[in-house]
Design an enzyme around this catalytic site. Structure first.
Site, mmCIF file in Angstrom:
data_model
loop_
_atom_site.group_PDB
_atom_site.id
_atom_site.type_symbol
_atom_site.label_atom_id
_atom_site.label_comp_id
_atom_site.label_asym_id
_atom_site.label_seq_id
_atom_site.Cartn_x
_atom_site.Cartn_y
_atom_site.Cartn_z
ATOM 1 N N CYS A 141 61.439 44.036 50.437
ATOM 2 C CA CYS A 141 60.724 45.218 49.914
ATOM 3 C C CYS A 141 59.354 44.812 49.373
ATOM 4 O O CYS A 141 58.551 44.240 50.088
ATOM 5 C CB CYS A 141 61.604 45.908 48.876
ATOM 6 S SG CYS A 141 61.204 47.633 48.598
ATOM 7 N N HIS A 142 59.070 45.105 48.091
ATOM 8 C CA HIS A 142 57.802 44.712 47.481
ATOM 9 C C HIS A 142 57.815 43.241 47.037
ATOM 10 O O HIS A 142 56.817 42.756 46.495
ATOM 11 C CB HIS A 142 57.481 45.596 46.275
ATOM 12 C CG HIS A 142 57.142 47.011 46.623
ATOM 13 N ND1 HIS A 142 58.090 47.919 47.044
ATOM 14 C CD2 HIS A 142 55.965 47.682 46.636
ATOM 15 C CE1 HIS A 142 57.512 49.090 47.276
ATOM 16 N NE2 HIS A 142 56.237 48.975 47.047
ATOM 17 N N GLY A 143 58.929 42.545 47.242
ATOM 18 C CA GLY A 143 58.983 41.119 46.907
ATOM 19 C C GLY A 143 57.919 40.326 47.624
ATOM 20 O O GLY A 143 57.453 39.292 47.126
ATOM 21 N N GLY A 144 57.488 40.805 48.806
ATOM 22 C CA GLY A 144 56.479 40.099 49.602
ATOM 23 C C GLY A 144 55.142 39.921 48.903
ATOM 24 O O GLY A 144 54.354 39.038 49.277
ATOM 25 N N TRP A 145 54.853 40.732 47.883
ATOM 26 C CA TRP A 145 53.612 40.550 47.128
ATOM 27 C C TRP A 145 53.488 39.137 46.562
ATOM 28 O O TRP A 145 52.376 38.623 46.420
ATOM 29 C CB TRP A 145 53.577 41.543 45.953
ATOM 30 C CG TRP A 145 53.035 42.897 46.258
ATOM 31 C CD1 TRP A 145 52.159 43.253 47.241
ATOM 32 C CD2 TRP A 145 53.303 44.094 45.508
ATOM 33 N NE1 TRP A 145 51.879 44.597 47.153
ATOM 34 C CE2 TRP A 145 52.559 45.147 46.103
ATOM 35 C CE3 TRP A 145 54.095 44.387 44.398
ATOM 36 C CZ2 TRP A 145 52.587 46.454 45.618
ATOM 37 C CZ3 TRP A 145 54.128 45.687 43.917
ATOM 38 C CH2 TRP A 145 53.379 46.717 44.526
#
Lengths: 176, 176
Positions: free
Chosen positions: A110-114
């Site tokens: 999800c937004h972990g890729g940031w």
């Protein structure tokens, strides 16, 4: 129990912080324990309860500042809005680079890729993630795919909670 | 993905209702999907969002009244305070008895055990569950054990969210 524990003796680090996506932390955590791994959940502070985006509490086992990649076999970065805060911490980014340099699992959902974006480890890496960060992933030099899981060498990525079964199959593929 | 899907072609029913324990529904649901099963989450109404005890929402796939045990290979009953309401529904109890009579999985975690108690299927069965319902289990004729998982024939029981890795290993042992 007769089922194999393919991750016996493996040690996994998971990041936690406020507004983490509840299932994106808890499903991998419990799944890795089921597979035999030892899981350490590290947050900005040790022994502190962080609230999930939907309200599920998670008490940290350890403080991120005290962590070293050498003590682990892999890293899992849950989503929610937690990564927006953690990506500002140089220690978080150094840990991601140390896992990457060692060729150890760097998994993000999800937004972990940031966080791998800010660590600078995604250039030329096939990834997926929340549609909300698609442009950030592409601008960081990653190769975007819209699919439930992408496994590229030691990197594993998924898009959302519904992808978690595929995400964990991907992690097991890399770790086992 | 190279990992086996030992529950391919298996169909699992999970009950949902307000104040279900978030992880006790979601971890088995995602874990059974990861193992290849088809999961149906049935609540008092279909296509309705129920709030977990800690706030995680779960939209039901189907209505309990429309369910038949013959269409499934096993049943999972999460905890939280949801079972206090569902155990009053004669259709819920008939479903549990039908799974039991057919020798199909009847799995319950935490306060989920209240439902098999009211269905009258626990006499002489080795069980565990939340310490809060220990006396109810014993008074129903079950044989109490304080351990992470108990597997007795087609019955699987656990005590709490921390037991979920063991609970799912137990379910896989019975189903695979």
């Amino acid at each position: 129990m007769p089922n194999a524990q393919p991750l016996a003796n493996k040690r996994i680090l998971i990041f936690v912080g406020d507004i983490y996506e509840d299932l994106e932390l808890w499903y991998p955590k419990l799944r890795l324990i089921e597979a035999g791994a030892t899981v350490t959940v590290a947050g900005p502070q040790a022994d502190t309860s962080y609230a999930g985006k939907n309200g599920y509490p998670c008490v940290s086992d350890a403080k991120i500042d005290d962590m070293e990649a050498a003590d682990f076999d892999g890293l899992v970065v849950p989503g929610g809005f937690m990564p927006d805060k953690l990506r500002r911490d140089p220690k978080v980014l150094q840990l991601v680079r140390d896992f990457d340099t060692a060729g150890k699992l760097v998994a993000a959902v999800c937004h972990g890729g940031w966080i791998p974006i800010s660590a600078g480890v995604y250039k030329g890496v096939r990834v997926t993630g929340s549609p909300g960060i698609k442009d950030d992933l592409i601008n960081a030099g990653a190769l975007w795919e819209d699919t439930a899981v992408v496994v590229d060498r030691h990197f594993v990525c998924s898009r959302k909670p519904d992808d978690l079964p595929d995400f964990c199959r991907g992690i097991l593929q890399v770790m086992a």
